[in-house]
Scaffold this active site. Structure first.
Site, mmCIF file in Angstrom:
data_model
loop_
_atom_site.group_PDB
_atom_site.id
_atom_site.type_symbol
_atom_site.label_atom_id
_atom_site.label_comp_id
_atom_site.label_asym_id
_atom_site.label_seq_id
_atom_site.Cartn_x
_atom_site.Cartn_y
_atom_site.Cartn_z
ATOM 1 N N SER A 1 36.781 40.830 28.394
ATOM 2 C CA SER A 1 37.763 40.156 27.637
ATOM 3 C C SER A 1 37.713 40.272 26.165
ATOM 4 C CB SER A 1 37.162 38.504 27.929
ATOM 5 O OG SER A 1 38.308 37.614 27.394
ATOM 6 N N ASP B 1 44.753 38.425 28.815
ATOM 7 C CA ASP B 1 44.918 37.235 29.533
ATOM 8 C C ASP B 1 45.020 35.952 28.307
ATOM 9 O OD1 ASP B 1 42.415 36.877 28.582
ATOM 10 O OD2 ASP B 1 41.464 36.412 30.544
#
Length: 560
Positions: free
Chosen positions: A142, A303
């Site tokens: 991430s 994301d």
């Protein structure tokens, strides 16, 4: 035990040429050896995440093989397609780890659909659903610094793996030797055997079409003349974000040149997290130079998205995750009502640590706002419940304060691609009516009150960090505070007490204070830190900030 494991790795014929020099370098350093071998990376609902390197407590091809064998064992017990989708971001070794996972799955007779280049989290969630897979794997850490990597594991619904499934996989991992326990064939052999196939253009096209179907005012962006600066932060968002924006008519896009292409070292921002100023600094500089209406940045696995908006006086202001969540909720509701596309009994969902300002906005538009535990899988879980009832069209929007947003049910994780599209469409709309995102935000505050949401983070590194965090949380439960900064604690909600919350157990404490302020304490699920979330409400920003500062000073000693 850890010394024995170190010696076993040191004498093993390691395939990754980066690992042996690291092991040789630490041979006389017991502390370093212990840090790498005393424990193993824990597999949970968020999959794996750790520092790259040698050892059971590091991310490397052997830990990836072991974890993937655990997933393979779980998949083989299921029916269905016996297929797993795989995607990866631009981090160091992400492509290697994704192919490693594919090789293990293929060796177990499991079909693989893998992207041929870096693609974001939502693309993985979409492919998992599109190919009716048993599971999905997204190789990423991430927004962590460059020394990290990991992978997220997904269930057949395209949502991050459930607690029950993760527990089974973890047990299988425990029974798999990290160096020798995983089955393995070459990637070429898997392709030749027809077990490994690339994600097709049909799936990619369907992904873009699903995103573009979520436009609130189709066609508007083509004529608004929006000027955009965009940074993929050297990650996987470049192709999908720019393609979708161009498809809806936004062509004046300037890419931050030093952050355009893959660079797993993230040399221009050591912490590629669009929540922080440093990650947006290069984009802001460029936005000022070219007079952009908007500056936008997505994190490496695309994301999350952060923005800076141009204000009427020509300056640029960062928008928090809570503010953007509220702005998008307001825009989607108003626009869909205007266009006659609002479903009957609409539902929005947000994490419980997100802003109560969203409650007021949802109520204004007659939208049911559901609150769930932190983690986007719980928003995906709400979509699943609606889907099972044949009502998934009721879901219009979901968000969490950490810059994650989703509109539509085509994926079950946060999606910076659809969020980027909607943010740009929203900016184009306000520009077309002589307004701006900044002006609309001020109108929202004027109508509902000046909420302020801030987070303080307290880090606890090293092997002892997790124990210290657990001790702090236990102390808060054993001796709960009766006041914070002179404000009486009116109510304590412990989310471990499922009988009181009606939600699954979670390590979260919420202190509701007299006067309406709240303090939420929650350990991070992916990093060695405890987060304190503050929500205050004032007649203006200064008053709300002053109250937050007092609360923050009062809470800080808890974490010493």
């Amino acid at each position: 035990m850890f010394m024995n494991e170190y010696k076993r790795w040191f004498s093993f014929d390691l395939e990754d040429c980066d690992l042996y020099p690291e092991l040789a370098k630490i041979k006389d350093n017991e502390g370093e050896i212990k840090d790498r071998f005393a424990v193993s990376l824990k597999f949970g609902t968020a999959g794996l995440r750790g520092v790259l390197g040698a050892g059971t407590n590091r991310m490397n091809i052997y830990v990836v093989r072991q974890a993937t064998q655990g997933i393979a064992n779980w998949v083989k017990k299921q029916g269905g397609s016996q297929t797993v989708a795989i995607s990866f971001d631009t981090r160091l070794k992400s492509d290697v780890f994704s192919k490693t996972a594919a090789c293990v799955l293929a060796a177990n007779g499991i079909n693989v659909r893998i992207y041929d280049s870096a693609m974001p989290v939502p693309a993985l969630s979409f492919a998992t659903r599109y190919y009716k897979c048993n599971a999905g794997i997204m190789v990423t850490a991430s927004h962590n610094p460059s020394k990290y990597n990991g992978y997220k594991a997904y269930g057949p619904d395209g949502c991050q793996m459930t607690d029950a499934a993760a527990a089974i996989v973890y047990e299988e991992i425990q029974n798999t030797d990290v160096l020798t326990g995983a089955k393995l064939i070459s990637f070429a052999q898997g392709v030749e055997d027809g077990l490994i196939r690339f994600v097709g253009d049909d799936c990619k096209k369907a992904f873009y079409e699903a995103i573009e179907s979520r436009q609130v005012r189709p066609g508007l962006a083509k004529t608004a003349g929006l000027k955009l600066v965009y940074s993929p932060l050297n990650g996987s968002g470049l192709i999908p974000v720019t393609q979708v924006l161009k498809d809806i008519g936004i062509n004046d896009i300037t890419i931050v040149p030093e952050q355009e292409y893959p660079n797993g070292y993230f040399t221009t921002c050591s912490y590629p997290n669009p929540e922080i100023y440093d990650a947006l600094e290069a984009g802001l500089k460029l936005a000022k130079e070219c007079g952009a209406d908007l500056m936008l940045a997505t994190d490496p696995d695309a994301d999350r998205v952060g923005i800076a908006m141009k204000c009427p006086d020509g300056t640029y202001e960062l928008v928090t995750g809570n503010e953007m969540g509220v702005l998008l909720l307001d825009y989607i509701c108003a626009g869909r009502i205007e266009k006659g596309t609002m479903p009957k009994d609409p539902v929005a969902v947000m994490s419980l640590v997100s802003t109560p300002l969203a409650d007021a906005v949802a109520k204004n538009y007659g939208v049911e706002l559901r609150k769930v535990l932190t983690g986007f899988k719980w928003i995906g879980d709400q979509i699943l419940h609606l889907e099972e009832a044949g009502q998934e069209e009721r879901f219009i929007f979901g968000f969490e304060e950490s810059y994650g947003y989703l509109s539509g049910s085509y994926v079950r994780d946060k999606d910076a691609v659809v969020a980027s599209m909607l943010i740009c469409e929203m900016a184009a709309y306000y520009r077309s009516i002589g307004s701006s995102i900044k002006q609309r935000l001020e109108e929202i505050y004027a109508k509902y009150g000046r909420y302020l949401n801030k987070i303080d983070s307290f880090e606890f590194p090293g092997l002892s960090g997790m124990d210290k965090m657990a001790g702090i949380m236990q102390t808060l439960r054993d001796t709960p505070p009766t006041e914070i900064a002179g404000l009486k604690v009116a109510k304590v909600t412990d989310y471990k007490k499922t009988e009181e919350t009606g939600l699954p157990a979670a390590n979260v404490l919420v202190y509701s204070l007299e006067g309406g302020a709240t303090v939420v304490i929650r350990p991070s699920g992916t990093e060695p830190k405890i987060k304190a979330y503050f929500t205050t409400l004032g007649k203006d920003l200064a008053e709300a900030q002053a109250q937050k500062d007092k609360l923050s000073a009062s809470v800080k000693p808890w974490f010493d």
